[in-house]
Design a protein around this motif. Structure first.
Motif, PDB file in Angstrom:
ATOM      1  N   ARG A   1      -6.373 -38.336 -61.037  1.00  0.00           N
ATOM      2  CA  ARG A   1      -6.331 -36.822 -60.852  1.00  0.00           C
ATOM      3  C   ARG A   1      -4.778 -36.916 -61.586  1.00  0.00           C
ATOM      4  O   ARG A   1      -4.749 -35.118 -61.518  1.00  0.00           O
ATOM      5  N   GLU A   2      -4.008 -36.910 -60.912  1.00  0.00           N
ATOM      6  CA  GLU A   2      -2.129 -36.719 -61.839  1.00  0.00           C
ATOM      7  C   GLU A   2      -2.252 -36.826 -62.990  1.00  0.00           C
ATOM      8  O   GLU A   2      -1.934 -35.227 -63.689  1.00  0.00           O
ATOM      9  N   GLU A   3      -3.029 -37.334 -64.264  1.00  0.00           N
ATOM     10  CA  GLU A   3      -3.693 -36.881 -65.707  1.00  0.00           C
ATOM     11  C   GLU A   3      -4.144 -35.751 -65.743  1.00  0.00           C
ATOM     12  O   GLU A   3      -3.547 -35.053 -66.479  1.00  0.00           O
ATOM     13  N   TYR A   4      -5.041 -35.167 -65.202  1.00  0.00           N
ATOM     14  CA  TYR A   4      -5.442 -34.767 -65.072  1.00  0.00           C
ATOM     15  C   TYR A   4      -5.177 -33.312 -64.782  1.00  0.00           C
ATOM     16  O   TYR A   4      -5.330 -31.779 -65.807  1.00  0.00           O
ATOM     17  N   LEU A   5      -4.567 -32.924 -63.189  1.00  0.00           N
ATOM     18  CA  LEU A   5      -3.638 -31.719 -63.348  1.00  0.00           C
ATOM     19  C   LEU A   5      -2.592 -31.415 -63.999  1.00  0.00           C
ATOM     20  O   LEU A   5      -2.023 -30.297 -64.728  1.00  0.00           O
ATOM     21  N   ALA A   6      -2.071 -33.047 -64.628  1.00  0.00           N
ATOM     22  CA  ALA A   6      -1.051 -32.104 -65.762  1.00  0.00           C
ATOM     23  C   ALA A   6      -1.514 -31.887 -67.134  1.00  0.00           C
ATOM     24  O   ALA A   6      -0.527 -31.319 -67.369  1.00  0.00           O
ATOM     25  N   GLN A   7      -2.388 -32.466 -67.128  1.00  0.00           N
ATOM     26  CA  GLN A   7      -2.969 -31.350 -68.390  1.00  0.00           C
ATOM     27  C   GLN A   7      -3.072 -30.210 -68.471  1.00  0.00           C
ATOM     28  O   GLN A   7      -3.043 -29.086 -69.523  1.00  0.00           O
ATOM     29  N   ALA A   8      -3.626 -29.503 -66.790  1.00  0.00           N
ATOM     30  CA  ALA A   8      -4.535 -28.722 -66.355  1.00  0.00           C
ATOM     31  C   ALA A   8      -3.186 -27.649 -66.477  1.00  0.00           C
ATOM     32  O   ALA A   8      -3.095 -26.755 -67.027  1.00  0.00           O
ATOM     33  N   GLY A   9      -1.999 -28.328 -66.214  1.00  0.00           N
ATOM     34  CA  GLY A   9      -0.700 -27.678 -65.965  1.00  0.00           C
ATOM     35  C   GLY A   9       0.080 -26.823 -67.676  1.00  0.00           C
ATOM     36  O   GLY A   9       0.550 -25.591 -67.544  1.00  0.00           O
ATOM     37  N   GLN A  10      -0.526 -28.248 -68.559  1.00  0.00           N
ATOM     38  CA  GLN A  10       0.086 -27.653 -69.578  1.00  0.00           C
ATOM     39  C   GLN A  10      -0.880 -26.597 -70.488  1.00  0.00           C
ATOM     40  O   GLN A  10      -0.483 -25.316 -70.682  1.00  0.00           O
TER      41      GLN A  10
END
Length: 110
Positions: free
Chosen positions: A49-58
């Motif tokens: 979830r953290e990796e997905y949200l980081a990419q979504a934020g980018q």
């Protein structure tokens, strides 16, 4: 703000799913799946979830052209124009034209 982020995340997840579903027989990983796996920051083969949200934020930051923390109608139009310029989500240019804006006129066909 949260509904907009949720909507954008749902759109991007759906787009990646569509790209995966349209993978040619016998072909390798579809472009959408490769794009999703770029979120796998530590390379362990799964996306947390953290990796997905980081990419979504980018991705959000790239779409927020004026960096005001919001994606407005103008920025959404720019995103659509860039996608159409690349031939849509699949890159093949075979997607139907978008519907006309509410109360607006149909955009000219190219």
């Amino acid at each position: 703000m949260k509904p907009l982020l949720a909507g954008i995340a749902a759109f991007l997840a759906t787009a990646a799913g569509l790209a995966i579903a349209q993978e040619p027989p016998g072909g390798g990983m579809a472009a959408g799946a490769r794009a999703m796996m770029r979120a796998d920051a530590n390379g362990d083969g799964v996306i947390t979830r953290e990796e997905y949200l980081a990419q979504a934020g980018q991705r959000f930051d790239r779409m927020d052209r004026n960096h005001d923390g919001k994606i407005d109608q103008s920025e959404m139009q720019q995103i659509g124009e860039r996608m159409r310029g690349r031939g849509g989500m699949r890159g093949g240019g075979d997607m139907p034209p978008p519907p006309p804006p509410p109360g607006g006129t149909t955009p000219p066909q190219q």
